[in-house]
Write a protein that holds these residues in place. Structure first.
Motif, PDB file in Angstrom:
ATOM      1  N   MET A  73       0.840  -1.189   0.000  1.00  0.00           N
ATOM      2  CA  MET A  73       0.000   0.000   0.000  1.00  0.00           C
ATOM      3  C   MET A  73       0.884   1.250   0.000  1.00  0.00           C
ATOM      4  N   PHE A  74       0.455   2.240  -0.735  1.00  0.00           N
ATOM      5  CA  PHE A  74       1.218   3.477  -0.846  1.00  0.00           C
ATOM      6  C   PHE A  74       0.704   4.516   0.145  1.00  0.00           C
ATOM      7  N   ARG A  75       1.552   5.510   0.425  1.00  0.00           N
ATOM      8  CA  ARG A  75       1.183   6.619   1.303  1.00  0.00           C
ATOM      9  C   ARG A  75       1.658   7.918   0.682  1.00  0.00           C
ATOM     10  N   PHE A  76       0.941   9.012   1.017  1.00  0.00           N
ATOM     11  CA  PHE A  76       1.332  10.320   0.511  1.00  0.00           C
ATOM     12  C   PHE A  76       2.499  10.898   1.292  1.00  0.00           C
ATOM     13  N   SER A  77       3.315  11.632   0.580  1.00  0.00           N
ATOM     14  CA  SER A  77       4.396  12.388   1.201  1.00  0.00           C
ATOM     15  C   SER A  77       3.811  13.635   1.865  1.00  0.00           C
ATOM     16  N   LYS A  78       4.621  14.303   2.646  1.00  0.00           N
ATOM     17  CA  LYS A  78       4.190  15.572   3.258  1.00  0.00           C
ATOM     18  C   LYS A  78       3.838  16.585   2.176  1.00  0.00           C
ATOM     19  N   ARG A  79       4.588  16.563   1.079  1.00  0.00           N
ATOM     20  CA  ARG A  79       4.318  17.501  -0.017  1.00  0.00           C
ATOM     21  C   ARG A  79       2.924  17.262  -0.603  1.00  0.00           C
ATOM     22  N   SER A  80       2.573  16.015  -0.838  1.00  0.00           N
ATOM     23  CA  SER A  80       1.238  15.704  -1.358  1.00  0.00           C
ATOM     24  C   SER A  80       0.167  16.155  -0.374  1.00  0.00           C
ATOM     25  N   GLU A  81       0.374  15.890   0.903  1.00  0.00           N
ATOM     26  CA  GLU A  81      -0.594  16.316   1.919  1.00  0.00           C
ATOM     27  C   GLU A  81      -0.733  17.832   1.940  1.00  0.00           C
ATOM     28  N   GLU A  82       0.377  18.536   1.813  1.00  0.00           N
ATOM     29  CA  GLU A  82       0.334  20.011   1.755  1.00  0.00           C
ATOM     30  C   GLU A  82      -0.470  20.479   0.547  1.00  0.00           C
ATOM     31  N   ASN A  83      -0.323  19.774  -0.566  1.00  0.00           N
ATOM     32  CA  ASN A  83      -1.017  20.157  -1.790  1.00  0.00           C
ATOM     33  C   ASN A  83      -2.518  19.873  -1.738  1.00  0.00           C
ATOM     34  N   LEU A  84      -2.972  19.166  -0.721  1.00  0.00           N
ATOM     35  CA  LEU A  84      -4.403  18.927  -0.532  1.00  0.00           C
ATOM     36  C   LEU A  84      -5.078  20.017   0.310  1.00  0.00           C
ATOM     37  N   LYS A  85      -4.280  20.888   0.904  1.00  0.00           N
ATOM     38  CA  LYS A  85      -4.847  21.965   1.726  1.00  0.00           C
ATOM     39  C   LYS A  85      -5.671  22.909   0.855  1.00  0.00           C
ATOM     40  N   GLY A  86      -6.883  23.199   1.318  1.00  0.00           N
ATOM     41  CA  GLY A  86      -7.769  24.101   0.587  1.00  0.00           C
ATOM     42  C   GLY A  86      -8.622  23.408  -0.463  1.00  0.00           C
ATOM     43  N   VAL A  87      -8.414  22.108  -0.657  1.00  0.00           N
ATOM     44  CA  VAL A  87      -9.190  21.343  -1.629  1.00  0.00           C
ATOM     45  C   VAL A  87     -10.494  20.890  -0.969  1.00  0.00           C
ATOM     46  N   ASN A  88     -11.565  20.870  -1.740  1.00  0.00           N
ATOM     47  CA  ASN A  88     -12.867  20.444  -1.251  1.00  0.00           C
ATOM     48  C   ASN A  88     -12.739  19.098  -0.518  1.00  0.00           C
ATOM     49  N   PRO A  89     -13.333  18.987   0.684  1.00  0.00           N
ATOM     50  CA  PRO A  89     -13.202  17.753   1.468  1.00  0.00           C
ATOM     51  C   PRO A  89     -13.669  16.485   0.741  1.00  0.00           C
ATOM     52  N   ALA A  90     -14.672  16.579  -0.093  1.00  0.00           N
ATOM     53  CA  ALA A  90     -15.132  15.392  -0.835  1.00  0.00           C
ATOM     54  C   ALA A  90     -14.043  14.889  -1.769  1.00  0.00           C
ATOM     55  N   LEU A  91     -13.356  15.804  -2.424  1.00  0.00           N
ATOM     56  CA  LEU A  91     -12.278  15.408  -3.339  1.00  0.00           C
ATOM     57  C   LEU A  91     -11.075  14.889  -2.557  1.00  0.00           C
ATOM     58  N   VAL A  92     -10.795  15.486  -1.420  1.00  0.00           N
ATOM     59  CA  VAL A  92      -9.694  15.000  -0.577  1.00  0.00           C
ATOM     60  C   VAL A  92      -9.960  13.552  -0.166  1.00  0.00           C
ATOM     61  N   LYS A  93     -11.187  13.240   0.204  1.00  0.00           N
ATOM     62  CA  LYS A  93     -11.532  11.856   0.569  1.00  0.00           C
ATOM     63  C   LYS A  93     -11.293  10.901  -0.591  1.00  0.00           C
ATOM     64  N   VAL A  94     -11.667  11.334  -1.790  1.00  0.00           N
ATOM     65  CA  VAL A  94     -11.453  10.494  -2.971  1.00  0.00           C
ATOM     66  C   VAL A  94      -9.966  10.241  -3.184  1.00  0.00           C
ATOM     67  N   VAL A  95      -9.160  11.288  -3.126  1.00  0.00           N
ATOM     68  CA  VAL A  95      -7.716  11.157  -3.362  1.00  0.00           C
ATOM     69  C   VAL A  95      -7.086  10.249  -2.305  1.00  0.00           C
ATOM     70  N   ARG A  96      -7.473  10.441  -1.053  1.00  0.00           N
ATOM     71  CA  ARG A  96      -6.900   9.615   0.023  1.00  0.00           C
ATOM     72  C   ARG A  96      -7.322   8.147  -0.111  1.00  0.00           C
ATOM     73  N   ARG A  97      -8.530   7.903  -0.545  1.00  0.00           N
ATOM     74  CA  ARG A  97      -8.965   6.511  -0.756  1.00  0.00           C
ATOM     75  C   ARG A  97      -8.246   5.924  -1.972  1.00  0.00           C
TER      76      ARG A  97
END
Length: 135
Positions: free
Chosen positions: A1-25
């Protein structure tokens, strides 16, 4: 299983929560590692991308936090010319979106006909919430 880097997590800031859930899943489901290369954008950044020819609109869904750009990673590099890797990310994103009941659109298939070979402007990293569902 893969995980996001801190940079990817930073790039999710300000993104609509529904889309963030999709990306994280999607990162849990994907067969190819990927990173979030961009989320929320400023108007100036969007103007720069249009000037460079890497975007075609000044009304991007990135400006409102309704879009993300996700790129596959192979041995630490983005295989920009390998559409199959972008398609693999797309498959994970659409599977995650379906699971979560979120409607998304992919820049590799703007007309949503299941094909990428007929697109005038292929934008493989781009995923957005559909305007009719998330104005």
């Amino acid at each position: 299983m893969f995980r996001f880097s801190k940079r990817s997590e930073e790039n999710l800031k300000g993104v609509n929560p529904a889309l963030v859930k999709v990306v994280r899943r999607a990162i849990e489901l994907t067969t190819v590692d990927f990173m979030v290369i961009e989320g929320l954008r400023t108007q100036e950044r969007q103007r720069q991308l249009v000037r460079n020819g890497t975007s075609q609109t000044l009304s991007s869904r990135h400006l409102t936090g309704h879009a993300v750009d996700c790129a596959p990673l192979v041995k630490g590099s983005i295989p920009w010319n390998d559409k199959s890797k972008f398609k693999a990310v797309s498959d994970a994103m659409f599977t995650a979106a379906k699971e979560l009941g979120v409607k998304i659109r992919w820049g590799g298939d703007w007309n949503e006909n299941g094909r990428s070979d007929d697109e005038k402007f292929y934008d493989g990293p781009h995923f957005e919430l559909r305007r009719q569902d998330y104005p």
